[in-house]
Write a protein that holds these residues in place. Sequence first.
Motif, PDB file in Angstrom:
ATOM      1  N   LEU A   1       0.846  -1.186   0.000  1.00 41.68           N
ATOM      2  CA  LEU A   1       0.000   0.000   0.000  1.00 41.68           C
ATOM      3  C   LEU A   1       0.881   1.236   0.000  1.00 41.68           C
ATOM      4  N   VAL A   2       0.674   2.110  -0.969  1.00 44.68           N
ATOM      5  CA  VAL A   2       1.350   3.407  -1.024  1.00 44.68           C
ATOM      6  C   VAL A   2       0.356   4.460  -0.571  1.00 44.68           C
ATOM      7  N   ALA A   3       0.749   5.301   0.395  1.00 46.12           N
ATOM      8  CA  ALA A   3      -0.168   6.307   0.931  1.00 46.12           C
ATOM      9  C   ALA A   3       0.491   7.678   0.914  1.00 46.12           C
ATOM     10  N   GLY A   4      -0.042   8.577   0.108  1.00 45.53           N
ATOM     11  CA  GLY A   4       0.401   9.960   0.120  1.00 45.53           C
ATOM     12  C   GLY A   4       1.727  10.220  -0.560  1.00 45.53           C
ATOM     13  N   SER A   5       2.060   9.463  -1.583  1.00 43.08           N
ATOM     14  CA  SER A   5       3.303   9.694  -2.327  1.00 43.08           C
ATOM     15  C   SER A   5       3.019   9.731  -3.814  1.00 43.08           C
ATOM     16  N   SER A   6       3.590  10.715  -4.489  1.00 42.03           N
ATOM     17  CA  SER A   6       3.471  10.787  -5.940  1.00 42.03           C
ATOM     18  C   SER A   6       4.455   9.856  -6.632  1.00 42.03           C
ATOM     19  N   LEU A   7       5.371   9.261  -5.848  1.00 37.25           N
ATOM     20  CA  LEU A   7       6.380   8.325  -6.371  1.00 37.25           C
ATOM     21  C   LEU A   7       7.234   8.976  -7.451  1.00 37.25           C
ATOM     22  N   THR A   8       7.453  10.272  -7.312  1.00 42.44           N
ATOM     23  CA  THR A   8       8.245  10.992  -8.301  1.00 42.44           C
ATOM     24  C   THR A   8       9.712  10.600  -8.242  1.00 42.44           C
ATOM     25  N   VAL A   9      10.215  10.336  -7.040  1.00 48.53           N
ATOM     26  CA  VAL A   9      11.627   9.980  -6.898  1.00 48.53           C
ATOM     27  C   VAL A   9      11.775   8.469  -6.790  1.00 48.53           C
ATOM     28  N   MET A  10      12.909   7.978  -7.265  1.00 49.14           N
ATOM     29  CA  MET A  10      13.123   6.539  -7.354  1.00 49.14           C
ATOM     30  C   MET A  10      13.213   5.867  -5.998  1.00 49.14           C
ATOM     31  N   SER A  11      13.556   6.611  -4.929  1.00 52.49           N
ATOM     32  CA  SER A  11      13.729   5.987  -3.625  1.00 52.49           C
ATOM     33  C   SER A  11      12.468   5.259  -3.166  1.00 52.49           C
ATOM     34  N   GLY A  12      11.290   5.722  -3.579  1.00 58.76           N
ATOM     35  CA  GLY A  12      10.065   5.016  -3.262  1.00 58.76           C
ATOM     36  C   GLY A  12       9.549   4.168  -4.404  1.00 58.76           C
TER      37      GLY A  12
ATOM     38  N   ASN B   1      -3.557   8.328  -3.123  1.00 59.23           N
ATOM     39  CA  ASN B   1      -2.894   9.623  -3.282  1.00 59.23           C
ATOM     40  C   ASN B   1      -3.840  10.604  -3.958  1.00 59.23           C
ATOM     41  N   ARG B   2      -3.710  11.877  -3.577  1.00 62.40           N
ATOM     42  CA  ARG B   2      -4.439  12.923  -4.279  1.00 62.40           C
ATOM     43  C   ARG B   2      -3.699  13.235  -5.573  1.00 62.40           C
ATOM     44  N   GLY B   3      -4.215  12.810  -6.688  1.00 61.34           N
ATOM     45  CA  GLY B   3      -3.577  13.042  -7.970  1.00 61.34           C
ATOM     46  C   GLY B   3      -2.841  11.812  -8.472  1.00 61.34           C
ATOM     47  N   ALA B   4      -2.383  11.892  -9.721  1.00 60.33           N
ATOM     48  CA  ALA B   4      -1.703  10.771 -10.376  1.00 60.33           C
ATOM     49  C   ALA B   4      -0.303  10.578  -9.806  1.00 60.33           C
ATOM     50  N   THR B   5       0.222   9.356  -9.959  1.00 57.45           N
ATOM     51  CA  THR B   5       1.578   9.039  -9.518  1.00 57.45           C
ATOM     52  C   THR B   5       2.313   8.279 -10.615  1.00 57.45           C
ATOM     53  N   ARG B   6       3.630   8.197 -10.476  1.00 58.71           N
ATOM     54  CA  ARG B   6       4.433   7.449 -11.455  1.00 58.71           C
ATOM     55  C   ARG B   6       4.168   5.951 -11.371  1.00 58.71           C
ATOM     56  N   GLY B   7       3.607   5.494 -10.253  1.00 60.02           N
ATOM     57  CA  GLY B   7       3.365   4.066 -10.093  1.00 60.02           C
ATOM     58  C   GLY B   7       2.004   3.606 -10.546  1.00 60.02           C
ATOM     59  N   ASP B   8       1.151   4.520 -10.986  1.00 59.58           N
ATOM     60  CA  ASP B   8      -0.226   4.149 -11.321  1.00 59.58           C
ATOM     61  C   ASP B   8      -0.332   2.998 -12.327  1.00 59.58           C
ATOM     62  N   PRO B   9       0.513   2.948 -13.365  1.00 59.07           N
ATOM     63  CA  PRO B   9       0.376   1.833 -14.316  1.00 59.07           C
ATOM     64  C   PRO B   9       0.664   0.465 -13.697  1.00 59.07           C
ATOM     65  N   LEU B  10       1.309   0.433 -12.543  1.00 61.06           N
ATOM     66  CA  LEU B  10       1.659  -0.832 -11.895  1.00 61.06           C
ATOM     67  C   LEU B  10       0.665  -1.235 -10.814  1.00 61.06           C
ATOM     68  N   ALA B  11      -0.329  -0.401 -10.552  1.00 71.24           N
ATOM     69  CA  ALA B  11      -1.224  -0.611  -9.423  1.00 71.24           C
ATOM     70  C   ALA B  11      -2.437  -1.451  -9.791  1.00 71.24           C
TER      71      ALA B  11
END
Length: 283
Positions: free
Chosen positions: A224-235, A253-263
Amino acid sequence: MAPTPSSTPGSPPAPAWTPALRLLADRPLVVLTGAGLSTDSGIPDYRGPGAPDRRPMTYQEFVSGPAARQRYWARSHLGWGRMRRAAPNPGHRALARIAPELLITQNVDGLHEQAGTPRLVALHGRIADVVCLGCRTTSARAALHDRLTELNPGYAERHAAAPVRPDGDVELDDTDDFVVPPCEHCGGVLKPDVVFFGENVPPPRVERCYAAVEGLARAGGALLVAGSSLTVMSGLRFVRRAARDGTPVVILNRGATRGDPLAAYTVDAGCSEFLTELAALRS
């Protein structure tokens, strides 16, 4: 993403996040949190809807010379004076009740620790700690705050209106007169014990996180990812590892994230509301 379940005739419509809750209801969990988890505690996030563009100081800039460090510590001193009064919000408390197999936080505010989360990796460190880049002595940020206050009388009052930023500093350009003390042990350069942009997360932290995420595949768990846009690679790397292993991922998350295609599911909602409901469901 699965469709929203239909409701019984005459009943209120089912929340759009119901399928995600069902997925997470009884599985072992690893949770990755970001700045969006702390917004309900009054700490702004980096990339939420409407957030201004913010560029944190890099490690290379911080070590480039006294002027950069003066700018950093002036802003951070003011921000810390406010951030240290922040308290865990319902989202933090819900995650403490859920007690995941591991909670990985990208936040440096220490609020998960205050909430009592039992198994935690502060991926980027804690803003409440200070390290000397010379002798590597660590000390409490509260003690340095007192030194800075004594050396810069009236500074906080003069800049009380400066807006707070997510990393515990403020928006401020006028820092030329700020006095920064050296390490009391060796006279070296003091730095908050957090991972700046341009630094690497200590390998033992990363290894512990990977091990927990990889364990989910064997245990039938979920990430579960909570509150991260996953913009940086560390997450983002942990989301990629979970997806590679066939572990379902839910992104809240509020808004799109870099991980959305994997969710398996993405939930565009507030962290506190969703996590409180999840904690009740799992209790």
